[in-house]
Scaffold this motif. Structure first.
Motif, PDB file in Angstrom:
ATOM      1  N   SER A  30       0.826  -1.208   0.000  1.00 44.04           N
ATOM      2  CA  SER A  30       0.000   0.000   0.000  1.00 44.04           C
ATOM      3  C   SER A  30       0.864   1.264   0.000  1.00 44.04           C
ATOM      4  O   SER A  30       0.553   2.238  -0.684  1.00 44.04           O
ATOM      5  N   GLU A  31       1.942   1.223   0.755  1.00 42.76           N
ATOM      6  CA  GLU A  31       2.876   2.358   0.822  1.00 42.76           C
ATOM      7  C   GLU A  31       3.378   2.742  -0.574  1.00 42.76           C
ATOM      8  O   GLU A  31       3.625   3.905  -0.861  1.00 42.76           O
ATOM      9  N   TYR A  32       3.537   1.747  -1.430  1.00 41.48           N
ATOM     10  CA  TYR A  32       4.049   1.967  -2.790  1.00 41.48           C
ATOM     11  C   TYR A  32       2.927   1.944  -3.835  1.00 41.48           C
ATOM     12  O   TYR A  32       3.190   1.769  -5.022  1.00 41.48           O
ATOM     13  N   SER A  33       1.696   2.087  -3.385  1.00 41.04           N
ATOM     14  CA  SER A  33       0.517   2.091  -4.268  1.00 41.04           C
ATOM     15  C   SER A  33       0.376   0.811  -5.084  1.00 41.04           C
ATOM     16  O   SER A  33      -0.096   0.827  -6.220  1.00 41.04           O
ATOM     17  N   LEU A  34       0.780  -0.298  -4.499  1.00 50.37           N
ATOM     18  CA  LEU A  34       0.588  -1.609  -5.106  1.00 50.37           C
ATOM     19  C   LEU A  34      -0.556  -2.302  -4.372  1.00 50.37           C
ATOM     20  O   LEU A  34      -0.787  -2.048  -3.192  1.00 50.37           O
ATOM     21  N   THR A  35      -1.252  -3.163  -5.054  1.00 52.22           N
ATOM     22  CA  THR A  35      -2.458  -3.781  -4.509  1.00 52.22           C
ATOM     23  C   THR A  35      -2.174  -5.150  -3.899  1.00 52.22           C
ATOM     24  O   THR A  35      -1.481  -5.973  -4.494  1.00 52.22           O
ATOM     25  N   TRP A  36      -2.712  -5.382  -2.704  1.00 53.82           N
ATOM     26  CA  TRP A  36      -2.698  -6.706  -2.073  1.00 53.82           C
ATOM     27  C   TRP A  36      -3.637  -7.594  -2.875  1.00 53.82           C
ATOM     28  O   TRP A  36      -4.768  -7.206  -3.158  1.00 53.82           O
ATOM     29  N   GLU A  37      -3.171  -8.788  -3.260  1.00 49.62           N
ATOM     30  CA  GLU A  37      -3.955  -9.699  -4.095  1.00 49.62           C
ATOM     31  C   GLU A  37      -4.136 -11.037  -3.388  1.00 49.62           C
ATOM     32  O   GLU A  37      -3.391 -11.982  -3.627  1.00 49.62           O
ATOM     33  N   ALA A  38      -5.142 -11.100  -2.518  1.00 53.71           N
ATOM     34  CA  ALA A  38      -5.381 -12.313  -1.719  1.00 53.71           C
ATOM     35  C   ALA A  38      -5.651 -13.539  -2.587  1.00 53.71           C
ATOM     36  O   ALA A  38      -5.304 -14.656  -2.214  1.00 53.71           O
ATOM     37  N   ASP A  39      -6.260 -13.342  -3.756  1.00 49.87           N
ATOM     38  CA  ASP A  39      -6.555 -14.462  -4.647  1.00 49.87           C
ATOM     39  C   ASP A  39      -5.528 -14.597  -5.762  1.00 49.87           C
ATOM     40  O   ASP A  39      -5.699 -15.420  -6.662  1.00 49.87           O
ATOM     41  N   GLY A  40      -4.477 -13.791  -5.711  1.00 56.87           N
ATOM     42  CA  GLY A  40      -3.472 -13.806  -6.775  1.00 56.87           C
ATOM     43  C   GLY A  40      -2.067 -13.898  -6.208  1.00 56.87           C
ATOM     44  O   GLY A  40      -1.712 -14.874  -5.539  1.00 56.87           O
TER      45      GLY A  40
END
Length: 160
Positions: A30-40
């Protein structure tokens, strides 16, 4: 496995660490504007036993004052020859700049080498500038064949 570095403990992941480790990774993404992908791309963090332990890899956490402040892991992959991929190297901002990332990477490489692997692959995103700098200064060579959607760089290091 348990290692000490300054006031930090680097140790094997335990089931009780699942949520804390996921929170560290999600926070840094999140700090780097990247998305957490629980299914990926991040499903492996929620299923450490399947992706790491049962697959012949390891998942470590970094603990400071009884809090998880970082993670690092690897597992065998089919790309290359006797190869592993280092994954989930994330350190919270409040403990960066202490050499912890470099030390963690060196310890992962040592464990990987002792287990007879010959190649280490790492995928990352250009926006993770500190990670890119760490890998490039640690002898990782740019390669091709990124497999993770949010990543745009892949590196390899040959162990001899």
């Amino acid at each position: 496995m348990k290692l000490l570095y300054q006031k930090f403990i680097i140790r094997d992941w335990h089931k009780k660490d699942r949520i804390s480790a996921a929170n560290v990774i999600s926070s840094v993404l999140s700090e780097y504007s990247l998305t957490w992908e629980a299914d990926g791309a991040d499903r492996d963090v929620l299923e450490v036993e399947e992706f790491y332990i049962n697959a012949g890899g390891e998942f470590w956490v970094i603990e400071h004052q009884n809090q998880i402040v970082g993670t690092g892991a690897y597992y065998p992959i089919k790309r290359g020859e006797k190869a592993v991929e280092i994954r989930k190297m994330y350190i919270l901002p409040e403990v960066r700049g202490l050499g912890l990332g470099k030390h963690l990477l060196q310890q992962l490489e040592l464990a990987i080498s002792k287990r007879g692997f010959k190649q280490i692959w790492i995928e990352t995103a250009s926006v993770l500038k500190e990670a890119v700098q760490l890998y490039e200064s640690s002898g990782y060579i740019p390669a091709t064949g990124v497999e993770t959607k949010r990543c745009d760089r892949v590196y390899v290091k040959y162990l001899y």
